[in-house]
Each structure stands twice: as C-alpha cells, then as structure tokens.
Design an enzyme around this catalytic site. Structure first.
Site, PDB file in Angstrom:
ATOM      1  CB  VAL A  66      -2.685   4.762   2.524  1.00 38.91           C
ATOM      2  CG1 VAL A  66      -3.639   5.800   3.091  1.00 38.91           C
ATOM      3  CG2 VAL A  66      -3.444   3.491   2.142  1.00 38.91           C
TER       4      VAL A  66
ATOM      5  CB  CYS B 242       4.932   6.119   7.293  1.00 36.50           C
ATOM      6  SG  CYS B 242       3.849   5.994   5.860  1.00 36.50           S
TER       7      CYS B 242
ATOM      8  CG  ASN C 206      -0.293   0.629   2.446  1.00 36.60           C
ATOM      9  OD1 ASN C 206      -0.265   1.853   2.613  1.00 36.60           O
ATOM     10  ND2 ASN C 206       0.283  -0.203   3.299  1.00 36.60           N
TER      11      ASN C 206
ATOM     12  N   GLY D 281       2.196  -9.668   9.417  1.00 37.19           N
ATOM     13  CA  GLY D 281       1.737 -10.915   8.798  1.00 37.19           C
ATOM     14  C   GLY D 281       0.990 -11.883   9.685  1.00 37.19           C
TER      15      GLY D 281
ATOM     16  CG  LEU E  91       1.204   8.773   7.076  1.00 36.87           C
ATOM     17  CD1 LEU E  91       2.322   9.660   7.603  1.00 36.87           C
ATOM     18  CD2 LEU E  91       0.705   7.851   8.178  1.00 36.87           C
TER      19      LEU E  91
ATOM     20  CG  ASN F 263       0.333   5.212  13.990  1.00 32.92           C
ATOM     21  OD1 ASN F 263       0.521   5.970  13.042  1.00 32.92           O
ATOM     22  ND2 ASN F 263       1.121   4.200  14.248  1.00 32.92           N
TER      23      ASN F 263
HETATM   24  C1  LIG Z   1      -3.448  -0.090   4.182  1.00 34.05           C
HETATM   25  C2  LIG Z   1      -2.430   0.051   5.276  1.00 34.05           C
HETATM   26  C3  LIG Z   1      -2.284   1.280   5.939  1.00 34.05           C
HETATM   27  C4  LIG Z   1      -1.349   1.440   6.955  1.00 34.05           C
HETATM   28  N1  LIG Z   1      -1.245   2.643   7.615  1.00 34.05           N
HETATM   29  C5  LIG Z   1      -0.379   2.771   8.666  1.00 34.05           C
HETATM   30  C6  LIG Z   1      -0.312   3.975   9.437  1.00 34.05           C
HETATM   31  O1  LIG Z   1      -1.057   4.936   9.198  1.00 34.05           O
HETATM   32  N2  LIG Z   1       0.582   4.044  10.457  1.00 34.05           N
HETATM   33  C7  LIG Z   1       1.407   2.995  10.768  1.00 34.05           C
HETATM   34  O2  LIG Z   1       2.185   3.095  11.713  1.00 34.05           O
HETATM   35  N3  LIG Z   1       1.351   1.844  10.081  1.00 34.05           N
HETATM   36  C8  LIG Z   1       0.481   1.703   9.025  1.00 34.05           C
HETATM   37  N4  LIG Z   1       0.419   0.504   8.335  1.00 34.05           N
HETATM   38  C9  LIG Z   1       1.317  -0.596   8.702  1.00 34.05           C
HETATM   39  C10 LIG Z   1       0.619  -1.587   9.630  1.00 34.05           C
HETATM   40  O3  LIG Z   1       0.192  -0.972  10.828  1.00 34.05           O
HETATM   41  C11 LIG Z   1       1.543  -2.770   9.960  1.00 34.05           C
HETATM   42  O4  LIG Z   1       2.715  -2.287  10.555  1.00 34.05           O
HETATM   43  C12 LIG Z   1       1.930  -3.576   8.749  1.00 34.05           C
HETATM   44  O5  LIG Z   1       0.858  -3.679   7.850  1.00 34.05           O
HETATM   45  C13 LIG Z   1       2.426  -4.986   9.092  1.00 34.05           C
HETATM   46  O6  LIG Z   1       1.433  -5.751   9.751  1.00 34.05           O
HETATM   47  P1  LIG Z   1       0.422  -6.765   9.008  1.00 34.05           P
HETATM   48  O7  LIG Z   1       1.241  -7.631   8.124  1.00 34.05           O
HETATM   49  O8  LIG Z   1      -0.282  -7.493  10.099  1.00 34.05           O
HETATM   50  O9  LIG Z   1      -0.495  -5.904   8.212  1.00 34.05           O
HETATM   51  C14 LIG Z   1      -0.519   0.342   7.311  1.00 34.05           C
HETATM   52  C15 LIG Z   1      -0.671  -0.888   6.652  1.00 34.05           C
HETATM   53  C16 LIG Z   1      -1.614  -1.048   5.645  1.00 34.05           C
HETATM   54  C17 LIG Z   1      -1.754  -2.395   4.965  1.00 34.05           C
END
Ligand SMILES: Cc1cc2nc3c(=O)[nH]c(=O)nc-3n(C[C@H](O)[C@H](O)[C@H](O)COP(=O)(O)O)c2cc1C
Ligand SMILES: Cc1cc2nc3c(=O)[nH]c(=O)nc-3n(C[C@H](O)[C@H](O)[C@H](O)COP(=O)(O)OP(=O)(O)OC[C@H]3O[C@@H](n4cnc5c(N)ncnc54)[C@H](O)[C@@H]3O)c2cc1C
Ligand code: FES
Lengths: 291, 258
Positions: free
Chosen positions: A59, A118, A57, A232, A61, A87
C-alpha cells in the site's frame, strides 16, 4: 485496557469501518492507519496479492497527512471509548518528531505507535528499523516532543530483532510491538513479472505467525518494557501463543479481512481459556512458558 | 447502509453453463436491504489456497422468495470451490458492500445497460430496479458465443435485450460497441459492467456521443470495507477505494485513456 486485543495498523482503517461488526468499546484498542506529516498517495495498483495462508501488500502508507487527521478524522473517533492509538511514520527523524508533536496535542489519543518498519516506502520507513542507530535516532527525536506512552513497532526483516528492541528501549520507548510485515515477492510466471507494482511487498497473515512468535519470544527475553505481539493471529489459540511467548497484549491485522468480527471473538476466547486454566488475568500467563 | 456478516443457506444451485454457477441463497430472517451494483464478500471453505474472501456482485434479490442470487464464473480455485456447493450448505457473506449504480435520475430516462461475460450479473438487479422506479432500461449484452449468454429469459422479462456474440451465433456479430442499436438510438445515460477493454470502448462511445456513463470496476480486494487501501483506482481525486467509493464510477472521474 479492557482486554489485551487491539487491531493492527493499516488493517482496520480508523475503526469506524468495522462499527457494523464489532462494538469498538469491546476491544482493548484500535491502532489507526499509518499517518505521516505530509499526505501520501501510496504506491500504484496492484497493491495486494494472496499467498498460501496469507497475503502481501505494498500500500505504501497512503494517507491524507497528520493535519487532515487532526482536523477531520480525530473529531470522528475521539469519543470512541477505547484506546485509539495513532500509528506514525516518516522519512526522517525530524519528520517523525513533527508528526508525533501534532498527535501529542490530541487529548483523546493515549499513545502512538511509531512505525519504523514499513517495507513498502522508498524513503524512510523500514530503513530506520533495520539498524540500531537508525531506530534509536528516530525514537530519541520523537521522545523529546512526545510525552505520552510511545510504542515502537519493529521489523522482522533484521538479523537480530532483540538488538533493535534494546536500542529503542534505551532511546526511551515505553513498549515495543512486533512484527510488522515480512518482506516478500510473488511472480506472475506467464508475464515473467512481479505481481505487485513495486515488485516486493509485506507479507502478513497466518503464514508469518511462527516467525512472529519467535521474534516476540526473543525480544521479551531481552527487554524490560512491555511487548505487544502480532503477526498472523486468527484465533484465541494463536493469541495465547503470543502471550505465553512474552507479549502482554496483541494486535490482529489481516484476520479482520476474513472475519470482520474476529477481534471480539479472540478477546472472548482468551477469557474462556483463562477460566478453563484457572487464571484470573492475562498477566498470569504472560511469558509463562515452561522452560 | 448497514453491513452484515451472515451465514446464508444455499437454496438452489444451477449450472447455466459449464463455466458458471448460479447460487440462490436464503436466510431464516428477511435479507438485509441492498442496492443494485453492490457486492458481497464470500468466504470460501475447503480451499486451502483461497485465504481471502472473494468479491461477487449481487446478481438479483428476490424479495418475495427471500433469495439473494450470485452468478459466478469459475476462473480459479476459489470460484471452482464455490461451484461445488450443494443445496443446504451454508455460505458466509459480508454484505452489502460498495455503493452500487446510480439511483433513477429522472422519470422516463432511457438507460442503456451494457454487460459482457459475467459482468452481466449486477445488471439484472439494476434493470429491474430501474423499471420499477419509472426509468426505461435497455440491455445490450455481449458474449463470445450463444452458449455464453446467461439468464437471457430473465433479462427479457425486464426490458428489451440486444445481443452481440463474437462468433455471430446469436444477435449481431462482433463486440457490444459495434451493435447497430448504438447508431439508431440515443440514451440518457449508460451503465457498464464487464471486462476492462469492453468498458473502455463503451466509455469511448459515451464520450463521443456526450452520454453520461458509469462503469463497475473489479479491482483485487482484500477487506472490501475501505480499511486496507489495497483496491485503489487512480481518479481525478487521487487514489480511491473501489470497494467503498465504488465499485461504480463515473467515467469522468477516472484517469482512463479513452
Ligand atoms: C494492507 C495492510 C496495510 C498495512 N499498513 C500498515 C501501516 O500503515 N502501518 C503499520 O505499522 N503496519 C501496517 N501493516 C502491518 C500490520 O499492522 C501488521 O503488522 C502485519 O500485517 C502483521 O499482522 P497480521 O498478520 O495480523 O496482519 C499493514 C498490513 C496490511 C496487510
Ligand atoms: C466488485 C466485484 C464484483 C465481482 N463480481 C463478480 C461476479 O458477480 N461474478 C463473478 O464470477 N466474478 C465476479 N468478480 C470477480 C471475482 O471476484 C473473481 O473472479 C474471483 O475473486 C476469482 O477468485 P478465484 O479464487 O476463483 O481465482 P484466483 O485463483 O484467485 O484467480 C484467478 C484469476 O482471477 C482473477 N481474479 C482474482 N481475484 C479477482 C478479483 N478480485 N477481481 C477480478 N479478478 C480477479 C485474477 O486475474 C486471476 O488471474 C467480481 C470482482 C469484484 C471486485
Ligand atoms: S479492499 Fe480493502 S480498501 Fe478496498
């Protein structure tokens, strides 16, 4: 904390989006969407692409800024009886500090998670999280104004994540969470163009789990403060790997998109596993790897 | 509207065309309330490449038989796998999602429903709703060729159907916006679902004739719940989520160049 399962920022909105699927009070905490001092529109579409066992992604912020959060969103979520953690992100240490200072005023926000990792914004974000000096500078600035528990979220896109973790511990962090997304790229071969609008994006989902477990293991050995593990996690089995690697709590992100009720299932699954293995609490297995 | 995550049972599988599958799903309890134009996120089992759920419009809800229909075009791995489902299999759905089309605005209003390709899917449910609630729907459906026209009998049972095909094998030859109906009749409003170029040209017609018009977008989605901000569309109000604030938008809210 009711249990060690929290939701990862940016994947669970403000929690309320999932209220039809999970009783939010049954999970250990909700880390809400990344919040910045000023509103941000985020990056252009496309912001998402699927990949084998995961997604990327960019996005960037997107959020309405901390004032909007305090006035309009906080009142909606402040009575949810779990740890509602904000956050916080920014583009300079002052920026981070001012945003954190506003959140400090909110009685029912017990902690913040500082996002210095990020990969999807041009200015700031991960830039601070990839050097020990940058990470320490942000944490110091926030520590001065923020009086409650401060969790610092680390980037895996570094040579030595343990060094960064030590630097933020020395600068006053109360805990670290890891990992944020891994920087990646996907190309549309017919168009000969990157799929994502800003070319690169942050990879998440089961594909990154082994990297995340390794990072948690390295950091947990290096620091004295608690470690929150993520990256993950889809099942209780995955979560237990993180706990054994040294995390005392975990966050679930991308898996919420596949099963919006996954958090409660993982929390229950951890308890069942502990029962089956004669353990009374999570703390009995944290970092308990057989050497 | 309350959202659910449920395992539904595949009751029938039909192949109206080699590229399409029509799944009729059912449950042991009454299916949840939904509104035309809303969609579901289906979990695709048995396709390792398909990690995320797939958004699919609600094609029709048959309350009498407790059926929810999905009309799916096979485009990639995920949709090909869905076409392999057999009667009795289960399919996991998160639904109903999004806001759907506009409710009836005034009794007797004439609403033109324009669909192209698999974009015709949600219009069947919407047409039936409009008719049952005192509006007068009219369908204008476009396809490449006669064999690509789907569910024609079902559409005809609801309201008048006008057709264009690119090769002229059925109805008028050309694109929907070239149909002579548009010169002859005036509509109170228009709802469109189909490929983007088609929606843009219908939007252009709507603006030129001062007809209110809404379009249903198909941006790539991850969560479908308004949580991840991946599916955003630029609007006059900034970036908004297609999954939660849409998928149906008034063309005046979009920043399309029409
Ligand atoms: C769509 C999306 C948006 C995210 N936005 C943020 C964010 O705003 N701030 C942040 O610290 N991490 C953000 N992350 C990272 C996640 O919090 C997490 O660290 C990362 O996805 C790994 O975990 P997961 O594999 O369980 O998703 C985002 C992840 C995704 C997929
Ligand atoms: C709100 C909404 C409603 C939809 N309703 C229907 C419907 O009723 N029937 C139907 O057949 N399809 C519908 N779609 C499109 C459908 O979601 C995609 O065709 C599907 O996700 C493709 O999955 P795949 O694994 O087969 O293809 P993939 O291998 O993932 O991709 C193949 C191609 O399909 C396109 N695609 C992939 N995902 C999407 C997506 N989310 N939106 C648009 N295009 C996509 C991509 O351009 C890609 O090149 C809808 C999409 C949305 C957002
Ligand atoms: S798909 Fe996640 S916000 Fe729309």
């Amino acid at each position: 904390m009711k249990n060690p399962v929290m939701t990862a920022s940016g994947t669970f909105g403000y929690g309320v989006e999932f209220a039809d699927f999970v009783n939010l009070e049954d999970i250990g905490g909700v880390i809400v969407k990344g919040t910045t001092l000023l509103p941000r529109e985020g990056n252009d579409y496309p912001r998402m692409v699927e990949t084998a066992s995961g997604m990327l992604n960019c996005v960037g912020l997107q959020n309405k800024g901390v004032d909007y959060f305090c006035e309009h969103i906080y009142p909606e979520i402040k009575d949810i009886r779990t740890n509602m953690i904000v956050n916080v992100s920014g583009s300079s240490p002052e920026d981070y500090a001012e945003c954190a200072a506003r959140v400090n005023e909110l009685a029912n926000i017990p902690a913040i998670e500082l996002n210095i990792s990020c990969p999807n914004v041009k200015q700031g974000g991960m830039a601070f999280g990839v050097t020990t000096e940058g990470a320490a500078a942000v944490v110091k600035a926030v520590r001065e104004v923020y009086k409650k528990p401060l969790i610092v979220k680390l980037s895996p896109n570094v040579t030595s994540i343990a060094d960064i973790a030590l630097a933020v511990q020395d600068a006053g962090a109360d805990a670290v969470s890891l990992i944020n997304t891994l920087m990646g790229m996907v190309i549309d071969i017919e168009k000969r163009k990157p799929v994502l609008s800003i070319a690169t994006g942050g990879m998440s989902g089961p594909a990154v789990k082994p990297v995340a477990v390794r990072c948690v293991w390295q950091v947990a050995k290096a620091v004295d403060i608690p470690v929150v593990g993520l990256g993950g996690i889809m099942t209780a089995h995955d979560a237990i790997e993180f706990l054994l690697a040294g995390a005392s709590a975990i966050e679930i992100g991308t898996a919420n998109f596949i099963d919006p009720a996954v958090t409660v299932k993982v929390a229950n699954g951890i308890n069942e596993w502990l029962d089956q293995h004669g353990c009374k609490s999570v703390s009995e297995i944290v970092g308990q790897l057989n050497a | 509207m309350k959202k659910y995550v449920k395992d539904l049972t595949v009751k029938t599988v039909e192949y109206p065309h080699e590229l399409y599958v029509l799944l009729k799903l059912t449950d042991t309890e009454p299916l949840p309330e939904s509104f035309p134009g809303q969609f579901v996120e289906v979990k695709v089992e048995g396709s390792p490449q398909t990690f995320l759920r797939r958004p699919i419009s609600i094609n029709y809800v048959d309350r009498e038989n407790n059926e929810l229909w999905l009309l799916i075009k096979k485009v990639g791995e995920g949709t090909h796998q869905l076409a392999q489902l057999k009667v009795g299999d289960t399919l996991n759905l998160v639904f109903p999602l999004g806001n759907g089309f506009s409710p009836v605005r005034k009794q007797g209003e004439k609403v033109l429903l324009v669909g192209g390709g698999v974009g015709v899917a949600p219009l069947l449910d919407y047409g039936k709703y409009l008719k049952e609630h005192g509006a007068q729907p009219v369908f204008l459906l476009g396809a490449r060729s006669k064999s690509d026209l789907l569910e024609q009998n079902l559409f005809k049972a609801v309201a008048p159907v006008y057709v264009t095909t690119e090769d002229g094998s059925e109805g008028e030859k050309g694109f929907v916006t070239q149909h002579t109906l548009l010169n002859k009749e005036k509509f109170d409003r228009i709802s469109v679902c189909g490929p983007k170029p088609m929606m843009v040209s219908v939007a252009r017609y709507a603006k030129a004739t001062n007809t209110p018009c809404e379009v249903s977008l198909e941006n790539m989605m991850a969560c479908g719940l308004g949580a991840c901000l991946c599916c955003v569309e630029k609007t006059v109000k900034g970036n908004v989520c297609v999954c939660k604030d849409g998928p149906v938008f008034d063309i005046n809210d979009l920043t399309w160049e029409v």
